[in-house]
Design an enzyme around this catalytic site. Sequence first.
Site, PDB file in Angstrom:
ATOM      1  N   CYS A 241      -0.455   4.155   2.107  1.00  0.00           N
ATOM      2  CA  CYS A 241      -0.268   3.994   3.550  1.00  0.00           C
ATOM      3  C   CYS A 241       1.193   4.234   3.936  1.00  0.00           C
ATOM      4  CB  CYS A 241      -0.645   2.578   4.002  1.00  0.00           C
ATOM      5  SG  CYS A 241      -2.084   1.886   3.186  1.00  0.00           S
ATOM      6  N   ASP A 242       2.139   3.752   3.126  1.00  0.00           N
ATOM      7  CA  ASP A 242       3.530   3.685   3.583  1.00  0.00           C
ATOM      8  C   ASP A 242       4.526   4.533   2.791  1.00  0.00           C
ATOM      9  OD1 ASP A 242       2.690   1.852   5.492  1.00  0.00           O
ATOM     10  OD2 ASP A 242       2.960   0.152   4.149  1.00  0.00           O
TER      11      ASP A 242
ATOM     12  N   CYS B 231       0.832  -1.208   0.000  1.00  0.00           N
ATOM     13  CA  CYS B 231       0.000   0.000   0.000  1.00  0.00           C
ATOM     14  C   CYS B 231       0.866   1.257   0.000  1.00  0.00           C
ATOM     15  CB  CYS B 231      -0.939  -0.006   1.206  1.00  0.00           C
ATOM     16  SG  CYS B 231      -1.966   1.467   1.292  1.00  0.00           S
TER      17      CYS B 231
END
Length: 315
Positions: free
Chosen positions: A139-140, A136
């Site tokens: 997300c990261d 992701c």
Amino acid sequence: MGDTRHTKVLIIGSGPAGYTAGVYAARAMLAPILVQGIEPGGQLTTTTEVENWPGDTQVQGPDLMIRMQEHAKATECEVIGDIITDLDLSKRPFIAKGDSGTTYTADAIILATGARAKWLGLESEEKFKGFGVSACATCDGFFYRGQEIVVVGGGNTAVEEALFLTNFASKVTLIHRRDELRSEKILENRLMKNPKIEPLWFHELVEVTGTEAPLGVEGVRVKHVKTGEITEIPCKGVFIAIGHAPASELVKDTLATHMGGYVKVKPGGTETSVPGVFAAGDLTDHIYRQAVTSAGMGCMAALDAERFLAEQADT
Ligand code: FAD
Ligand code: NAP
């Protein structure tokens, strides 16, 4: 002992399919309950710009999903933060157990559990998951400011992730096993023009390498699929974007599935192999897998459930 809640229609999943089913079922006065699952809002909460949702030239995925949730709630679909851990479809009313301890009984069920990221299945990938290996970018990505990273895959997700990651990374290597992408042309053009992205064709990731203490990625070993030659690429982050598999664990032994676990529905409809159980969205769809097609199927599932319940009332 937890509570027991009965509903005419239980919707499992809170992606575009689930929320759309919620809107339609609520407007049919079926007072549906929608259980959101571990990822409220579904897959679109893991992306940034969505540019093909009709009516919005550009919308952030998480914002779109909040709007869908609010729309479902406004129609009086009850939205519950719970995860269904067990589903008994052997008799009606159907019984669904929630992780919260609540038991849901339902006259009809709409399954909209979508899909989850696939992994390569390498031991080293598993070892560094959460420590440099991710599925992701939204997300990261932020953790890799000024660093070199690699993205594996050749579909829309891989190309979008690679483009998004250029906001943070100094260089993104896109590793693909062929020399042709399956992404939309508009995305491919953006990828090819981006000076920070280097495609590496005909290569497969064979190992993620890194440090033990602290656990962290330092590079990847890739193999040329034709010559077998191994190359090492230094990087701090590895994003796996090789597609998604249907989230059909709850029903894999009770409903007919095909094509590697996708729930089988009547062609052109949403009826599954058990009367009263309907399925919509990516859970059923190995071809289109789009937000708009999932939403369309959510609508169809609610209309099918309404018709089913009306027929039951008549008999
Ligand atoms: P999902 O969105 O997968 O939602 C599934 C839901 O089921 C989740 O809420 C989950 O919590 C819930 N759930 C699962 N198991 C349980 C359980 N046991 N109990 C309760 N709930 C459960 N499509 C586009 O059209 N345009 C795009 O730009 C686009 N970008 C994308 C970017 C990325 C990074 C990804 C991964 C996908 C993208 N897609 C895009 C595809 C799109 O997100 C999917 O087609 C769509 O989200 C599928 O909707 P769905 O409702 O079927 O399921
Ligand atoms: P996808 O279209 O299935 O593509 C997966 C990619 O990963 C393919 O290029 C595939 O290679 C590669 N791959 C698969 N298994 C692999 C393995 N074991 N090792 C190496 N490479 C592997 O998946 P996706 O990109 O996640 O997209 C899923 C769906 O969501 C699609 O329908 C897509 O259109 C949709 N989506 C849409 C958007 C958008 O509209 N903007 C954005 C994201 C996703 P091959 O090509 O060789 O098979």
